[in-house]
Design a protein around this motif. Structure first.
Motif, short mmCIF file in Angstrom:
data_model
loop_
_atom_site.label_atom_id
_atom_site.label_comp_id
_atom_site.label_asym_id
_atom_site.label_seq_id
_atom_site.Cartn_x
_atom_site.Cartn_y
_atom_site.Cartn_z
N ILE A 123 -1.89 0.37 -7.85
CA ILE A 123 -1.77 0.79 -6.44
C ILE A 123 -1.33 2.25 -6.38
CG2 ILE A 123 -0.54 0.36 -4.27
CD1 ILE A 123 -0.03 -2.53 -5.76
N VAL A 124 -2.19 3.09 -5.81
CA VAL A 124 -1.83 4.49 -5.55
C VAL A 124 -1.24 4.54 -4.14
CG1 VAL A 124 -2.63 6.87 -5.39
CG2 VAL A 124 -3.71 5.29 -7.02
N PRO A 125 0.04 4.81 -3.99
CA PRO A 125 0.68 4.77 -2.66
C PRO A 125 -0.03 5.67 -1.66
CG PRO A 125 2.32 5.00 -4.38
CD PRO A 125 0.99 5.20 -5.04
N GLU A 126 -0.20 5.16 -0.44
CA GLU A 126 -0.95 5.91 0.57
C GLU A 126 -0.08 6.83 1.42
OE1 GLU A 126 -3.03 3.01 2.84
OE2 GLU A 126 -4.37 2.44 1.19
N ASP A 127 1.25 6.60 1.44
CA ASP A 127 2.11 7.48 2.26
C ASP A 127 2.36 8.80 1.55
OD1 ASP A 127 3.52 6.08 0.36
OD2 ASP A 127 5.21 5.61 1.65
N TYR A 128 2.68 8.74 0.28
CA TYR A 128 2.73 9.94 -0.56
C TYR A 128 2.62 9.49 -2.01
CZ TYR A 128 7.60 9.10 -2.02
OH TYR A 128 8.74 8.56 -2.55
N VAL A 129 2.05 10.34 -2.82
CA VAL A 129 1.92 10.01 -4.24
C VAL A 129 2.33 11.22 -5.07
CG1 VAL A 129 -0.57 10.53 -4.10
CG2 VAL A 129 0.32 9.28 -6.06
N GLU A 169 -10.07 14.52 -2.60
CA GLU A 169 -11.05 13.99 -1.65
C GLU A 169 -10.57 12.67 -1.04
OE1 GLU A 169 -14.61 14.82 -0.88
OE2 GLU A 169 -13.70 16.79 -1.17
N ARG A 170 -9.95 11.82 -1.86
CA ARG A 170 -9.58 10.48 -1.40
C ARG A 170 -8.22 10.43 -0.71
NH1 ARG A 170 -8.62 6.67 -5.08
NH2 ARG A 170 -8.62 7.95 -6.96
N LEU A 171 -7.26 11.25 -1.18
CA LEU A 171 -5.88 11.10 -0.70
C LEU A 171 -5.39 12.29 0.11
CD1 LEU A 171 -4.46 9.51 -3.96
CD2 LEU A 171 -4.96 8.34 -1.82
N GLY A 172 -6.08 13.41 0.05
CA GLY A 172 -5.75 14.56 0.90
C GLY A 172 -4.29 14.96 0.85
N ASP A 173 -3.67 14.99 2.03
CA ASP A 173 -2.30 15.50 2.14
C ASP A 173 -1.26 14.57 1.52
OD1 ASP A 173 -3.30 17.67 3.48
OD2 ASP A 173 -2.91 16.87 5.48
N ALA A 174 -1.65 13.37 1.15
CA ALA A 174 -0.67 12.45 0.53
C ALA A 174 -0.28 12.90 -0.87
CB ALA A 174 -1.22 11.04 0.49
N ARG A 180 0.81 -1.22 0.00
CA ARG A 180 0.00 0.00 0.00
C ARG A 180 0.85 1.27 0.00
NH1 ARG A 180 -5.36 -0.40 0.92
NH2 ARG A 180 -6.23 -2.37 1.66
N SER A 181 2.16 1.13 0.17
CA SER A 181 2.99 2.33 0.31
C SER A 181 4.41 2.06 -0.17
CB SER A 181 3.02 2.76 1.78
OG SER A 181 3.69 1.77 2.54
N HIS A 182 5.19 3.12 -0.26
CA HIS A 182 6.61 2.97 -0.59
C HIS A 182 7.32 2.15 0.47
CE1 HIS A 182 5.35 6.58 -2.84
NE2 HIS A 182 6.32 6.30 -3.68
N ARG A 183 6.93 2.36 1.73
CA ARG A 183 7.54 1.61 2.81
C ARG A 183 7.26 0.11 2.67
NH1 ARG A 183 9.55 2.11 7.91
NH2 ARG A 183 9.09 0.37 9.31
N ASP A 184 6.03 -0.23 2.27
CA ASP A 184 5.70 -1.64 2.05
C ASP A 184 6.59 -2.26 0.98
OD1 ASP A 184 3.72 -1.50 3.95
OD2 ASP A 184 2.08 -1.28 2.49
N LEU A 185 6.84 -1.51 -0.09
CA LEU A 185 7.69 -2.05 -1.16
C LEU A 185 9.10 -2.28 -0.63
CD1 LEU A 185 8.24 -2.84 -4.06
CD2 LEU A 185 8.62 -0.42 -4.61
N TRP A 186 9.63 -1.31 0.08
CA TRP A 186 10.97 -1.47 0.66
C TRP A 186 11.02 -2.69 1.59
CZ3 TRP A 186 12.25 -1.13 5.89
CH2 TRP A 186 13.63 -1.19 6.18
N HIS A 187 9.97 -2.85 2.41
CA HIS A 187 9.93 -3.98 3.35
C HIS A 187 9.94 -5.32 2.58
CE1 HIS A 187 8.88 -6.30 6.93
NE2 HIS A 187 7.90 -6.87 6.23
N ALA A 219 13.32 11.49 -4.37
CA ALA A 219 14.42 11.78 -3.44
C ALA A 219 14.10 13.01 -2.59
CB ALA A 219 15.72 11.99 -4.21
N ARG A 220 13.35 13.98 -3.16
CA ARG A 220 12.97 15.17 -2.41
C ARG A 220 11.87 14.86 -1.39
NH1 ARG A 220 12.60 19.55 -7.37
NH2 ARG A 220 14.84 20.02 -7.51
N GLN A 221 11.02 13.90 -1.72
CA GLN A 221 9.87 13.61 -0.86
C GLN A 221 10.20 12.69 0.31
OE1 GLN A 221 6.96 15.02 -0.87
NE2 GLN A 221 7.42 16.25 -2.68
N SER A 222 11.13 11.77 0.08
CA SER A 222 11.34 10.73 1.07
C SER A 222 12.82 10.51 1.38
CB SER A 222 10.73 9.41 0.57
OG SER A 222 11.08 8.35 1.43
#
Length: 430
Positions: free
Chosen positions: A320-326, A385-390, A221-228, A260-263
């Motif tokens: 999959i639209v990443p939930e941590d940031y997109v 509406e769906r992802l807000g600040d992400a 669901r996220s970039h972190r999940d992919l790294w894991h 690289a700027r985001q994470s």
């Protein structure tokens, strides 16, 4: 001699020392490559002779045959059921010529709609890769045939406008376009596209089962999940990951810099992909093809609209639209200063950004309508509406230009290459 050999063996098995040596080699190599960039300009590998592209001629909403041209590519539009008529279009006869880095299926319906509104207008649309689009334009900017340039490589478009290649525009809808979606009155954002991941559903099910997850979607669901996953299931995913090569793809480079700027974790993700022998390509289409052919399980950083369109006919794939940031890519458009029909290019862009045009974008394509009043799945309003600040729209401004500075570009790509080639951690035997 034996003692020396034993010391070296123990030393090479020390994770701490190995990491120290690798970091030192990374720094040295980075400095070397960066210095080399002073002497030799870093240039993408663009072959102007390999003019692979899609093209479409239209009059009154009908595709036309093209003859007597060196391009000689006709889009029969079998998908829409339209047939070509007997009218022959010849080179240099278009009254509105659009050069773009935008796949034809994503814009076809908009071109046809506009063509029907202007039945006497002969329209020619040409789609190329972002790097080739810019290279072809710069080969002869004073003799360009383009009345409108559209590209996903935001940095390249910004650079052309900043260098004075864009014409100032004042059509009504362009004048009202939000300030954060344009640069001056020369460069305009025309889409709102999430950068996504795509995975095979069978692979997600296998990985979820290993993790004891009931819902396969929870595995990624996220970039972190992919790294894991890359850290814990490296052998299972070896050679089964695919992404852009930022060294040879303008869009891939933009996404890499933005990541690289985001994470702060971006570099560990690059390293993990390299240690899993990730495959590298230059287009979203190549990634989707590899997924459909079951050559890979997960693709990273794809253009959302292309992925959604493709997945409609490939139910084995999950977008999959990443939930941590997109990351949000916005294609940028401008009318070249030397355009043969600048009024036609400006009129089409003005229609695209009008309420009518934006509603067509929202309902007939996956490009994402930007207009605040436009609604529909995939529109900017819907995503907010769906992802807000992400949401992380790539900003239109000098930051884009900074990514194209030769020294900074060389330094970034040097580190990217070294991280990708970093050795896997050594597991110390008990």
């Amino acid at each position: 001699m034996l003692a020396t050999h034993c010391w070296r063996s123990k030393a090479l098995r020390s994770p701490l020392l190995m990491s120290t040596l690798w970091l030192a080699s990374l720094l040295l190599a980075s400095l070397t490559l960066t210095s080399a960039a002073y002497a030799t300009e870093v240039q993408p590998d663009v072959d102007l002779q390999s003019d692979e592209h899609q093209t479409l001629w239209l009059r009154n909403g009908q595709p036309l045959n093209e003859r007597k041209t060196r391009v000689n590519v006709t889009d029969g539009d079998a998908a829409s059921g339209m047939t070509s008529d007997a009218i022959t279009a010849t080179a240099n006869s278009a009254e509105l010529e659009i050069h773009a880095a935008l796949d034809l299926p994503e814009i076809r319906s908009l071109l046809i709609r506009y063509s029907r509104k202007h039945p006497d207008l002969l329209i020619h649309y040409v789609n190329r890769s972002a790097l080739l689009l810019e290279a072809q334009y710069l080969e002869a900017p004073l003799k360009t045939r383009a009345d409108l340039m559209i590209s996903s490589a935001m940095g390249l478009q910004y650079r052309l406008a900043n260098q004075g290649h864009a014409r100032a525009l004042d059509a009504p809808n362009l004048a009202k376009w939000p300030d954060n979606s344009r640069w001056r009155n020369e460069l305009y954002a025309v889409s709102f596209e999430p950068i996504v991941m795509v995975a095979r559903r069978d692979a997600m099910k296998r990985l979820a089962d290993l993790e004891g997850l009931r819902n396969p979607r929870d595995i990624l669901r996220s970039h972190r999940d992919l790294w894991h996953l890359l850290e814990t299931r490296r052998d299972m995913l070896r050679g089964r990951i695919i992404t852009y090569d930022p060294r040879t793809s303008g869009s891939g480079f933009t996404y890499a810099v933005s990541d690289a700027r985001q994470s702060p974790r971006y570099w560990t993700l690059v390293r993990a992909m390299g240690q899993a022998d990730a495959r590298l390509v230059n287009t979203t289409g190549a990634m989707l093809k590899a997924l459909a052919e079951n050559k890979v399980d997960i693709a990273y950083n794809l253009v959302g609209p292309y992925a959604v369109t493709f997945a409609r006919t490939h139910p084995e794939l999950e977008v999959i639209v990443p939930e941590d940031y997109v990351l949000i890519q916005r294609r940028l458009a401008f009318v070249p200063r030397q355009a043969p029909h600048p009024e036609a290019g400006e009129a089409f862009l003005d229609w695209w950004l009008s309420p009518e045009g934006q509603q067509s974008v929202a309902s007939e394509s996956e490009l994402g309508a930007l207009h605040p009043e436009a609604r529909g799945e995939g529109s900017a309003h819907d995503l907010r509406e769906r992802l807000g600040d992400a949401l992380r729209p790539i900003e239109i401004g000098p930051g884009l230009l900074a990514t194209l500075d030769r020294l900074k570009q060389a330094s970034f790509l040097s580190r990217w290459t070294l991280e990708l080639q970093a050795p896997p951690p050594v597991t110390q035997k008990q």
